[in-house]
Enzyme design. Structure first.
Site, PDB file in Angstrom:
ATOM      1  N   LYS A 264     -17.650 -44.694  91.837  1.00  0.00           N
ATOM      2  CA  LYS A 264     -18.234 -44.905  90.512  1.00  0.00           C
ATOM      3  C   LYS A 264     -17.897 -46.304  89.998  1.00  0.00           C
ATOM      4  CE  LYS A 264     -18.069 -40.001  89.524  1.00  0.00           C
ATOM      5  NZ  LYS A 264     -17.207 -38.873  89.130  1.00  0.00           N
TER       6      LYS A 264
ATOM      7  N   ASP B 159     -21.417 -37.366  81.372  1.00  0.00           N
ATOM      8  CA  ASP B 159     -21.469 -36.255  82.331  1.00  0.00           C
ATOM      9  C   ASP B 159     -22.426 -35.158  81.859  1.00  0.00           C
ATOM     10  OD1 ASP B 159     -20.009 -36.323  84.729  1.00  0.00           O
ATOM     11  OD2 ASP B 159     -18.095 -36.000  83.705  1.00  0.00           O
TER      12      ASP B 159
ATOM     13  N   GLN C  85     -12.701 -37.060  85.170  1.00  0.00           N
ATOM     14  CA  GLN C  85     -12.918 -36.485  86.494  1.00  0.00           C
ATOM     15  C   GLN C  85     -12.363 -35.061  86.548  1.00  0.00           C
ATOM     16  OE1 GLN C  85     -14.634 -38.063  88.843  1.00  0.00           O
ATOM     17  NE2 GLN C  85     -14.294 -36.622  90.505  1.00  0.00           N
TER      18      GLN C  85
HETATM   19  N1  LIG Z   1     -16.393 -35.167  85.526  1.00  0.00           N
HETATM   20  C1  LIG Z   1     -16.899 -35.120  86.759  1.00  0.00           C
HETATM   21  N2  LIG Z   1     -18.152 -35.570  86.992  1.00  0.00           N
HETATM   22  C2  LIG Z   1     -18.684 -35.527  88.249  1.00  0.00           C
HETATM   23  O1  LIG Z   1     -19.858 -35.928  88.452  1.00  0.00           O
HETATM   24  C3  LIG Z   1     -17.884 -35.026  89.330  1.00  0.00           C
HETATM   25  C4  LIG Z   1     -16.578 -34.589  89.036  1.00  0.00           C
HETATM   26  N3  LIG Z   1     -16.117 -34.636  87.755  1.00  0.00           N
HETATM   27  N4  LIG Z   1     -15.778 -34.103  90.016  1.00  0.00           N
HETATM   28  C5  LIG Z   1     -16.218 -34.108  91.407  1.00  0.00           C
HETATM   29  C6  LIG Z   1     -17.713 -34.007  91.570  1.00  0.00           C
HETATM   30  C7  LIG Z   1     -18.227 -34.482  92.901  1.00  0.00           C
HETATM   31  N5  LIG Z   1     -19.063 -35.620  92.610  1.00  0.00           N
HETATM   32  C8  LIG Z   1     -19.644 -36.465  93.560  1.00  0.00           C
HETATM   33  C9  LIG Z   1     -20.156 -37.699  93.234  1.00  0.00           C
HETATM   34  C10 LIG Z   1     -20.660 -38.541  94.194  1.00  0.00           C
HETATM   35  C11 LIG Z   1     -20.672 -38.168  95.520  1.00  0.00           C
HETATM   36  C12 LIG Z   1     -21.174 -39.136  96.547  1.00  0.00           C
HETATM   37  O2  LIG Z   1     -21.325 -40.311  96.286  1.00  0.00           O
HETATM   38  N6  LIG Z   1     -21.435 -38.701  97.778  1.00  0.00           N
HETATM   39  C13 LIG Z   1     -21.907 -39.562  98.850  1.00  0.00           C
HETATM   40  C14 LIG Z   1     -20.829 -39.936  99.877  1.00  0.00           C
HETATM   41  C15 LIG Z   1     -19.409 -39.704  99.437  1.00  0.00           C
HETATM   42  C16 LIG Z   1     -18.369 -39.955 100.503  1.00  0.00           C
HETATM   43  O3  LIG Z   1     -18.638 -40.678 101.476  1.00  0.00           O
HETATM   44  O4  LIG Z   1     -17.254 -39.404 100.334  1.00  0.00           O
HETATM   45  C17 LIG Z   1     -23.013 -38.866  99.617  1.00  0.00           C
HETATM   46  O5  LIG Z   1     -23.099 -37.623  99.521  1.00  0.00           O
HETATM   47  O6  LIG Z   1     -23.769 -39.537 100.285  1.00  0.00           O
HETATM   48  C18 LIG Z   1     -20.200 -36.922  95.860  1.00  0.00           C
HETATM   49  C19 LIG Z   1     -19.701 -36.076  94.891  1.00  0.00           C
HETATM   50  C20 LIG Z   1     -19.074 -35.858  91.284  1.00  0.00           C
HETATM   51  N7  LIG Z   1     -18.339 -34.959  90.630  1.00  0.00           N
END
Ligand SMILES: Nc1nc(=O)c2c([nH]1)NC[C@@H]1CN(c3ccc(C(=O)N[C@@H](CCC(=O)O)C(=O)O)cc3)C=[N+]21
Ligand SMILES: NC(=O)C1=CN([C@@H]2O[C@H](COP(=O)(O)OP(=O)(O)OC[C@H]3O[C@@H](n4cnc5c(N)ncnc54)[C@H](OP(=O)(O)O)[C@@H]3O)[C@@H](O)[C@H]2O)C=CC1
Ligand SMILES: [Mg+2]
Length: 285
Positions: free
Chosen positions: A53, A120, A97
């Site tokens: 992020k 969020d 988070q």
């Molecule tokens: N307050 C809060 N808001 C959230 O939006 C939130 C949270 N807490 N806690 C955890 C989850 C999980 N989450 C992700 C965000 C981006 C990827 C992401 O970028 N994924 C990439 C690759 C990630 C990697 O390589 O590890 C993909 O799927 O291509 C994944 C998961 C947001 N979350």
């Protein structure tokens, strides 16, 4: 393999270009969108997401700050930080988070975030507005799912959408957004009887359960659109979705990969919400 891939990375980067143009226009008026991310504890997965992020904000020219607090931070200290960010004119978006350490009441923390900085979309008022159809900031992952469908040219109205998972952050808001787009929506969860049979009726299947590769071809109607929200770290360090891609892609018409599907859209929607919040706080648009 029968299915076409929905390339979340590519769609995300196209949207980021749109956000970039709007950000430059805003900066020309002296406003720099600002995001504050709060990370309590050192959960390794959370660290990765928070890092992603921060990178995305910097690449967009946003002001970005990450507040890293020790796992044993008292709830009152966290609430005091949120209060400070609520009043900070350089900050337009606040993201705490999740999950938080067990001694902290997640609801009390989310409730404390100023609604117009709730990028969020998790605050009860944002959630209520989502149900009513008012224009609050939308939860990033569900909003990203809708964008993937629209920008792939997939019709939502009149389709049967089945959402597997009913969490407050993914399943429930995803169902509500699909309903807003005039899908007929079924929500499934761990107590659903005949999950396979119901899932197989879906024209659009959204999977957010947190179980690696749990949903295979048996759950998919031939030609269906499959959006895999799951992000699971396997013992070998690789990422896997909640969908068994190899199997499901044999029967689906469209499918998102993991990584490179829904995940990049989540971060893109976070950028967009932060930009929107900055504009609204300054009375623009
Ligand atoms: N307050 C809060 N808001 C959230 O939006 C939130 C949270 N807490 N806690 C955890 C989850 C999980 N989450 C992700 C965000 C981006 C990827 C992401 O970028 N994924 C990439 C690759 C990630 C990697 O390589 O590890 C993909 O799927 O291509 C994944 C998961 C947001 N979350
Ligand atoms: N790509 C992204 O940007 C994001 C990805 N994620 C990922 O999405 C997944 C889901 O996250 P989240 O919603 O927070 O998860 P939660 O654990 O909060 O919720 C999981 C939901 O799935 C249901 N469920 C669990 N197992 C089954 C099963 N075998 N059959 C049917 N339903 C089941 C649960 O049912 P019940 O309610 O009955 O317990 C619950 O409603 C995770 O892999 C997470 O990492 C999350 C956020 C963003
Ligand atoms: Mg959860």
């Amino acid at each position: 393999m029968a299915a076409s891939i929905i390339d979340g990375k590519q769609i995300a980067s196209a949207i980021r270009e749109e956000i970039r143009a709007e950000t430059e226009a805003l900066k020309a008026r002296g406003i720099v969108p600002g995001l504050a991310v709060v990370l309590v504890g050192d959960d390794p997965a959370s660290k990765v997401y928070v890092g992603n992020k921060e990178k995305a904000c910097q690449a967009m020219g946003f002001h970005s700050e990450v507040h890293r607090l020790p796992a044993e931070t008292p709830q009152d200290d966290l609430l005091a930080l949120i209060e400070r960010l609520n009043g900070d004119p350089a900050i337009h978006g606040i993201l705490v988070q999740l999950p938080l350490p067990k001694h902290i009441d997640e609801k009390a923390v989310i409730d404390a975030i100023r609604v117009d900085k709730d990028v969020d979309g998790f605050h009860p008022v944002s959630t209520g507005n989502l149900m009513i159809g008012d224009d609050s900031l939308l939860p990033c992952t569900p909003a990203g799912c809708i964008e993937l469908l629209k920008r792939t040219g997939i019709e939502i109205a009149g389709k049967h959408a089945v959402v597997i998972g009913r969490s407050n952050i993914v399943g429930k808001p995803a169902a509500m957004l699909l309903l807003r787009e005039h899908a007929t929506v079924t929500i499934c969860h761990s107590r659903t009887a005949n999950l396979e049979e119901i899932a197989r009726q879906a024209d659009i299947l959204v999977v957010a359960i947190g179980k690696p590769k749990a949903i295979d071809a048996r759950y998919v109607k031939p030609g269906a659109v499959v959006l895999d929200v799951g992000v699971n770290r396997l013992p070998d360090g690789k990422l896997a979705g909640d969908v068994d891609f190899e199997s499901a892609s044999e029967v689906a018409g469209w499918i998102t990969p993991v990584p490179g599907g829904v995940g990049p859209m989540t971060i893109t929607m976070l950028l967009r919400n932060t930009l929107t919040a900055a504009k609204r706080i300054h009375g623009i648009g």
